[in-house]
Design an enzyme around this catalytic site. Structure first.
Site, PDB file in Angstrom:
ATOM      1  N   ARG A 143       0.745  -1.097   0.081  1.00 30.75           N
ATOM      2  CA  ARG A 143       0.155   0.096  -0.142  1.00 30.75           C
ATOM      3  C   ARG A 143       0.706   1.425   0.002  1.00 30.75           C
ATOM      4  NH1 ARG A 143      -3.436   3.018   4.010  1.00 30.75           N
ATOM      5  NH2 ARG A 143      -5.461   3.745   2.978  1.00 30.75           N
ATOM      6  N   ILE A 169      -7.380   7.601  -0.697  1.00 26.16           N
ATOM      7  CA  ILE A 169      -7.223   6.303  -0.696  1.00 26.16           C
ATOM      8  C   ILE A 169      -7.947   5.586   0.414  1.00 26.16           C
ATOM      9  CG2 ILE A 169      -5.235   6.274   0.281  1.00 26.16           C
ATOM     10  CD1 ILE A 169      -4.236   3.769  -1.114  1.00 26.16           C
ATOM     11  N   SER A 170      -8.939   4.679   0.287  1.00 24.21           N
ATOM     12  CA  SER A 170      -9.824   4.336   1.275  1.00 24.21           C
ATOM     13  C   SER A 170      -8.997   3.412   2.223  1.00 24.21           C
ATOM     14  CB  SER A 170     -11.005   3.211   0.834  1.00 24.21           C
ATOM     15  OG  SER A 170     -11.945   3.905  -0.294  1.00 24.21           O
ATOM     16  N   LYS A 171      -9.509   3.470   3.384  1.00 22.81           N
ATOM     17  CA  LYS A 171      -9.116   2.810   4.595  1.00 22.81           C
ATOM     18  C   LYS A 171      -8.794   1.201   4.206  1.00 22.81           C
ATOM     19  CE  LYS A 171     -11.596   5.205   8.464  1.00 22.81           C
ATOM     20  NZ  LYS A 171     -12.309   4.904   9.598  1.00 22.81           N
ATOM     21  N   PRO A 172      -7.994   0.524   4.726  1.00 24.19           N
ATOM     22  CA  PRO A 172      -7.555  -0.941   4.295  1.00 24.19           C
ATOM     23  C   PRO A 172      -8.848  -1.769   4.798  1.00 24.19           C
ATOM     24  CG  PRO A 172      -5.592   0.030   5.093  1.00 24.19           C
ATOM     25  CD  PRO A 172      -6.754   0.987   5.427  1.00 24.19           C
TER      26      PRO A 172
END
EC number: 2.1.1.77
Length: 322
Positions: A143, A169-172
């Site tokens: 990431r 970028i979205s949360k994992p």
């Protein structure tokens, strides 16, 4: 001798002859001069070395020693004590600069290690993500390669990070949750992603599905996603620059559709491109209000079933391209 001549030359010729000078006198003078010179040299040697300063020995570049020697006649004045102290400080700074990349490299190695990603995966598992394919994909995709270098230290935290152009970028945890919902334990053949962003979610999807199609409406982000994905050599991702609300009718139908932006509803065009038995996952709601992660399943040619799941927050889903 006549009387007139005698008056002009009162001395006889014999009286004009001089005795030759004895050589001993000339030699004695030379010896005396030499003794005086030696005395002067001896006296000069006895004087402290102020008149003839000695340069202290110094180390040669390869470990040898330069011999001490008298300084030359023309010599600059010695540096002030403060100047002598400044030189080591400059060397210390240079040493610090050369050491900095090593520190950064060590941090990068720790950041990119599998252990760091495994800790992230363990948190995902603890939060309810159970699909082993999704967990393996999250563990495999680096990431930190998809965020700005200044944010790399936060890459494996469960946080959304800015990627520019008012996008994130979205949360994992959100990425893993959406992909797990879209897959539902099935073998995915063809997946459509709306909102490529930096390319991270597409990279994770590529390890779960056979073919991934991804659309991005912001041109700089589309170009950035291509650059981010290039080092990974992912062969099954097809990036498209265009309006995500329209989808990709030419590549439909899709087994799964993942929308990474929130709209007031799910666009009809995307519902039509979902295969029968397929699943669509999208945040639905206003940006300033409540957004809910929504699962839509196509159960028949003209029938869809909707399930409202988790509260989330996404950037808005917009039409057109920029």
């Amino acid at each position: 001798m006549s009387g007139e001549r005698a008056k002009r030359f009162p001395l006889a010729l014999e009286d004009l002859k001089r005795e030759p000078r004895k050589p001993e006198g000339r030699v004695a003078e030379r010896q005396a001069a030499g003794d005086a010179a030696r005395q002067r040299l001896t006296a000069a040697a006895a004087v402290p070395a102020a008149a003839s300063p000695i340069v202290p020995e110094r180390r040669a570049p390869h470990g040898g020693v330069f011999a001490a020697k008298p300084a030359r006649a023309k010599q600059h004045a010695p540096a002030a004590p403060g100047a002598a102290k400044r030189a080591p400080q400059g060397g210390a700074k240079q040493g610090d600069r050369s050491a900095a990349p090593n520190v950064a490299l060590s941090g990068a190695l720790a950041l990119t290690s599998e252990r760091v990603r495994e800790r992230m995966v363990e948190r995902l598992r603890a939060n309810g993500v159970a699909d082993p394919r999704v967990l393996a994909a999250m563990s495999a995709v680096p990431r930190h390669m998809f965020v700005d270098p200044g944010l790399a230290a936060q890459a494996y935290e469960d946080a959304a990070l800015p990627i520019g152009h008012q996008q994130t970028i979205s949360k994992p945890s959100v990425v893993a949750r959406m992909i797990e919902l879209a897959a539902a334990g099935r073998a995915l053949e063809r997946v459509l992603e709306i909102g490529t962003g930096c390319g991270y979610q597409a990279a994770v999807l590529s390890r779960v599905a056979r073919d991934v199609y991804s659309i991005e409406r912001v041109r700089p982000l589309y170009e950035r996603a291509k650059l981010n994905l290039r080092p990974l050599r992912v062969p099954n991702i097809r990036l498209h620059y265009g309006d995500g609300r329209v989808g990709l009718p030419a590549a439909a139908p899709f087994d799964a559709i993942v929308i990474a932006a929130a709209g007031l509803d799910v666009p009809r065009a995307l519902l039509e491109q979902l295969a029968i038995g397929g699943r669509l996952v999208a945040p639905v709601g206003e940006q300033a209000g409540e957004q809910v992660l929504t699962l839509v399943e196509r159960v028949a040619p003209a029938q869809w079933r909707e399930s409202r799941l988790d509260r989330v927050f996404f950037v808005p889903l917009k039409s057109g391209v920029i």
